[in-house]
Design an enzyme around this catalytic site. Structure first.
Site, PDB file in Angstrom:
ATOM      1  N   GLU A 150      61.765  22.634  47.177  1.00 21.21           N
ATOM      2  CA  GLU A 150      60.989  21.645  47.928  1.00 21.21           C
ATOM      3  C   GLU A 150      60.156  22.384  48.973  1.00 21.21           C
ATOM      4  O   GLU A 150      60.698  23.185  49.730  1.00 21.21           O
ATOM      5  CB  GLU A 150      61.983  20.676  48.596  1.00 21.21           C
ATOM      6  CG  GLU A 150      61.322  19.626  49.450  1.00 21.21           C
ATOM      7  CD  GLU A 150      62.344  18.728  50.175  1.00 21.21           C
ATOM      8  OE1 GLU A 150      63.509  18.603  49.722  1.00 21.21           O
ATOM      9  OE2 GLU A 150      61.967  18.157  51.212  1.00 21.21           O
ATOM     10  N   HIS A 185      57.020  22.129  52.036  1.00 23.27           N
ATOM     11  CA  HIS A 185      56.166  21.324  52.932  1.00 23.27           C
ATOM     12  C   HIS A 185      55.381  22.258  53.826  1.00 23.27           C
ATOM     13  O   HIS A 185      55.953  23.208  54.378  1.00 23.27           O
ATOM     14  CB  HIS A 185      57.012  20.405  53.824  1.00 23.27           C
ATOM     15  CG  HIS A 185      57.861  19.457  53.049  1.00 23.27           C
ATOM     16  ND1 HIS A 185      57.348  18.345  52.420  1.00 23.27           N
ATOM     17  CD2 HIS A 185      59.181  19.477  52.779  1.00 23.27           C
ATOM     18  CE1 HIS A 185      58.332  17.715  51.812  1.00 23.27           C
ATOM     19  NE2 HIS A 185      59.449  18.377  51.992  1.00 23.27           N
TER      20      HIS A 185
HETATM   21  C1  DQA Z   1      54.152  17.073  53.658  1.00 23.00           C
HETATM   22  C2  DQA Z   1      55.008  16.325  54.698  1.00 23.00           C
HETATM   23  C3  DQA Z   1      55.151  14.856  54.312  1.00 23.00           C
HETATM   24  O1  DQA Z   1      55.908  14.170  55.294  1.00 23.00           O
HETATM   25  C4  DQA Z   1      53.788  14.205  54.219  1.00 23.00           C
HETATM   26  O2  DQA Z   1      53.925  12.867  53.805  1.00 23.00           O
HETATM   27  C5  DQA Z   1      52.843  14.956  53.347  1.00 23.00           C
HETATM   28  C6  DQA Z   1      52.817  16.408  53.443  1.00 23.00           C
HETATM   29  C7  DQA Z   1      53.888  18.532  54.083  1.00 23.00           C
HETATM   30  O3  DQA Z   1      53.452  19.318  53.238  1.00 23.00           O
HETATM   31  O4  DQA Z   1      54.070  18.892  55.258  1.00 23.00           O
HETATM   32  O5  DQA Z   1      52.059  14.369  52.610  1.00 23.00           O
HETATM   33  O6  DQA Z   1      54.868  17.106  52.428  1.00 23.00           O
END
Ligand code: DQA
Length: 148
Positions: free
Chosen positions: A99, A101
């Site tokens: 995962e 972000h």
């Molecule tokens: C994200 C974080 C999520 O909370 C958000 O909705 C996104 C981007 C990130 O890459 O930081 O769309 O996944």
């Protein structure tokens, strides 16, 4: 060729560079994908990429990856926080999924603190901007290497 990896991006990530640059940076997704493909190629890894704003298309891409991929780097965007369908798809294919972000979701609004996919993922890379993808890919490769 070595490993085959899917880079999967969910809703709104096609807007990188335009969307909230203070949080997500100024690079477009195309630029990040291009650089990540080069990083992968240097490691003899085939990286395919897919982005969709639609939950079902992301689920389909995970099912399809079952047929060819060794693992997935997934930035599911907001789906991270509520999509049980996505969680079930990851659990179904049993592929290692990292995962990723760009932002540090734990330093943001409370609704971003919860990931419904985290329990079925190998691990999480968050808060390093574009480098979250690179770190996530590298961690996935180390995991795959150690399974051989
Ligand atoms: C994200 C974080 C999520 O909370 C958000 O909705 C996104 C981007 C990130 O890459 O930081 O769309 O996944």
């Amino acid at each position: 060729m070595g490993f085959k990896i899917l880079l999967l991006n969910g809703p709104n990530l096609n807007m990188l560079g335009i969307r909230d640059p203070a949080v997500y940076g100024t690079d477009s997704l195309e630029t990040i994908v291009k650089d990540l493909k080069q990083y992968a190629a240097e490691r003899n890894v085939e990286l395919r990429d897919f982005q969709s704003n639609h939950e079902g298309a992301i689920v389909d891409a995970i099912h399809d990856a079952y047929k060819w991929a060794d693992g997935i780097v997934l930035n599911a965007g907001a789906l991270t926080h509520y999509s049980i369908a996505l969680r079930d798809a990851i659990a179904a294919v049993k592929l290692p999924v990292v995962e990723a972000h760009l932002s540090n979701v734990h330093a943001r609004e409370e609704f971003r603190h919860k990931s419904v996919i985290a329990p079925v993922c190998l691990g999480v890379c968050a808060g390093f901007g574009r480098w979250s993808y690179f770190a996530g890919l590298q961690a996935l490769l180390w995991n795959l290497e150690n399974k051989k």
